[in-house]
Design a protein around this motif. Structure first.
Motif, PDB file in Angstrom:
ATOM      1  N   SER A 145       0.830  -1.402   0.179  1.00 32.85           N
ATOM      2  CA  SER A 145      -0.109  -0.098   0.063  1.00 32.85           C
ATOM      3  C   SER A 145       0.737   1.077   0.170  1.00 32.85           C
ATOM      4  O   SER A 145       0.356   2.622  -0.894  1.00 32.85           O
ATOM      5  CB  SER A 145      -0.535   0.283   1.070  1.00 32.85           C
ATOM      6  OG  SER A 145      -0.265   0.312   2.336  1.00 32.85           O
ATOM      7  N   VAL A 146       2.173   1.305   0.467  1.00 33.55           N
ATOM      8  CA  VAL A 146       3.216   2.257   0.517  1.00 33.55           C
ATOM      9  C   VAL A 146       3.761   2.590  -0.700  1.00 33.55           C
ATOM     10  O   VAL A 146       3.617   3.582  -0.947  1.00 33.55           O
ATOM     11  CB  VAL A 146       3.647   2.637   1.784  1.00 33.55           C
ATOM     12  CG1 VAL A 146       5.031   3.287   1.776  1.00 33.55           C
ATOM     13  CG2 VAL A 146       2.805   2.546   3.405  1.00 33.55           C
ATOM     14  N   MET A 147       4.050   1.018  -1.187  1.00 34.10           N
ATOM     15  CA  MET A 147       5.163   1.169  -2.097  1.00 34.10           C
ATOM     16  C   MET A 147       4.546   1.140  -3.453  1.00 34.10           C
ATOM     17  O   MET A 147       5.125   1.158  -4.123  1.00 34.10           O
ATOM     18  CB  MET A 147       6.346  -0.080  -1.895  1.00 34.10           C
ATOM     19  CG  MET A 147       7.571   0.480  -0.983  1.00 34.10           C
ATOM     20  SD  MET A 147       8.052   2.052  -0.674  1.00 34.10           S
ATOM     21  CE  MET A 147       9.393   1.488  -1.751  1.00 34.10           C
ATOM     22  N   GLY A 148       3.634   0.598  -3.363  1.00 33.86           N
ATOM     23  CA  GLY A 148       2.732   0.301  -4.338  1.00 33.86           C
ATOM     24  C   GLY A 148       3.164  -1.568  -4.837  1.00 33.86           C
ATOM     25  O   GLY A 148       3.969  -1.915  -4.140  1.00 33.86           O
ATOM     26  N   PRO A 149       2.348  -2.141  -6.055  1.00 33.07           N
ATOM     27  CA  PRO A 149       2.393  -3.345  -5.547  1.00 33.07           C
ATOM     28  C   PRO A 149       3.183  -3.713  -6.842  1.00 33.07           C
ATOM     29  O   PRO A 149       3.796  -2.793  -7.214  1.00 33.07           O
ATOM     30  CB  PRO A 149       0.600  -3.487  -6.802  1.00 33.07           C
ATOM     31  CG  PRO A 149       0.666  -2.013  -7.124  1.00 33.07           C
ATOM     32  CD  PRO A 149       1.248  -1.302  -6.288  1.00 33.07           C
ATOM     33  N   ARG A 150       3.826  -5.002  -6.468  1.00 26.12           N
ATOM     34  CA  ARG A 150       5.185  -5.098  -6.694  1.00 26.12           C
ATOM     35  C   ARG A 150       4.303  -6.226  -8.444  1.00 26.12           C
ATOM     36  O   ARG A 150       3.916  -6.937  -8.640  1.00 26.12           O
ATOM     37  CB  ARG A 150       5.846  -6.592  -6.186  1.00 26.12           C
ATOM     38  CG  ARG A 150       6.801  -5.509  -5.007  1.00 26.12           C
ATOM     39  CD  ARG A 150       6.793  -7.566  -3.725  1.00 26.12           C
ATOM     40  NE  ARG A 150       5.052  -7.755  -2.793  1.00 26.12           N
ATOM     41  CZ  ARG A 150       4.786  -8.789  -2.472  1.00 26.12           C
ATOM     42  NH1 ARG A 150       5.233  -9.527  -2.484  1.00 26.12           N
ATOM     43  NH2 ARG A 150       3.455  -8.557  -1.656  1.00 26.12           N
ATOM     44  N   THR A 151       5.560  -5.372  -9.367  1.00 29.19           N
ATOM     45  CA  THR A 151       5.314  -5.475 -10.867  1.00 29.19           C
ATOM     46  C   THR A 151       7.076  -6.860 -10.832  1.00 29.19           C
ATOM     47  O   THR A 151       8.086  -6.185 -10.731  1.00 29.19           O
ATOM     48  CB  THR A 151       5.443  -4.622 -11.270  1.00 29.19           C
ATOM     49  OG1 THR A 151       6.559  -3.812 -11.754  1.00 29.19           O
ATOM     50  CG2 THR A 151       3.648  -4.182 -11.057  1.00 29.19           C
ATOM     51  N   ILE A 152       7.365  -7.591 -11.985  1.00 24.66           N
ATOM     52  CA  ILE A 152       8.223  -8.157 -12.823  1.00 24.66           C
ATOM     53  C   ILE A 152       8.245  -7.700 -14.181  1.00 24.66           C
ATOM     54  O   ILE A 152       6.796  -8.121 -14.478  1.00 24.66           O
ATOM     55  CB  ILE A 152       7.885  -9.579 -12.502  1.00 24.66           C
ATOM     56  CG1 ILE A 152       7.481 -10.108 -10.918  1.00 24.66           C
ATOM     57  CG2 ILE A 152       9.361 -10.656 -12.831  1.00 24.66           C
ATOM     58  CD1 ILE A 152       7.967 -11.301 -10.872  1.00 24.66           C
ATOM     59  N   GLN A 153       8.681  -7.279 -14.528  1.00 24.65           N
ATOM     60  CA  GLN A 153       9.395  -5.995 -16.413  1.00 24.65           C
ATOM     61  C   GLN A 153      10.482  -7.747 -16.517  1.00 24.65           C
ATOM     62  O   GLN A 153      11.060  -7.659 -16.423  1.00 24.65           O
ATOM     63  CB  GLN A 153       9.235  -5.292 -15.822  1.00 24.65           C
ATOM     64  CG  GLN A 153       8.061  -4.441 -15.770  1.00 24.65           C
ATOM     65  CD  GLN A 153       8.615  -3.409 -15.768  1.00 24.65           C
ATOM     66  OE1 GLN A 153       9.628  -2.701 -16.484  1.00 24.65           O
ATOM     67  NE2 GLN A 153       7.759  -2.464 -15.414  1.00 24.65           N
TER      68      GLN A 153
END
Length: 102
Positions: free
Chosen positions: A28-36
């Motif tokens: 919620s603080v950092m944003g969702p984790r995404t993998i590119q």
């Protein structure tokens, strides 16, 4: 003996719940984790890619299916870590069926 097992189970549930709450708080603080993933195309890469797309839907998505299966084998019960691979496989199958119908 049963009280020791019960307390161990309760402690494990509390740790798992705490970990999930902490992950949600960080997300919620950092944003969702995404993998590119980035692919680097070499001069030899276009030939196999063309061959895979000309073969049809099943073979074109083989690499995504294999990546998803490897993820499932690696993480076992935590299937949420494999959501990215499942999404890529579903998108590939959708695009492949669109090419076959065209």
């Amino acid at each position: 003996m049963l009280s020791g097992i019960g307390s161990t189970i309760a402690q494990g549930l509390a740790f798992g719940t705490g970990s999930a709450v902490a992950h949600r708080a960080v997300d919620s603080v950092m944003g969702p984790r995404t993998i590119q993933h980035e692919t680097v195309a070499s001069e030899a890469a276009p030939a196999p890619a063309h061959a895979a797309s000309s073969m049809g839907g099943a073979d074109a998505c083989n690499i995504h299916s294999r990546a998803f299966q490897d993820c499932i084998n690696s993480y076992g019960s935590d299937i949420s870590k494999c959501q990215f691979y499942m999404d890529m496989l579903a998108e590939c199958k959708k695009n492949s069926s669109g090419m076959l119908n065209a």
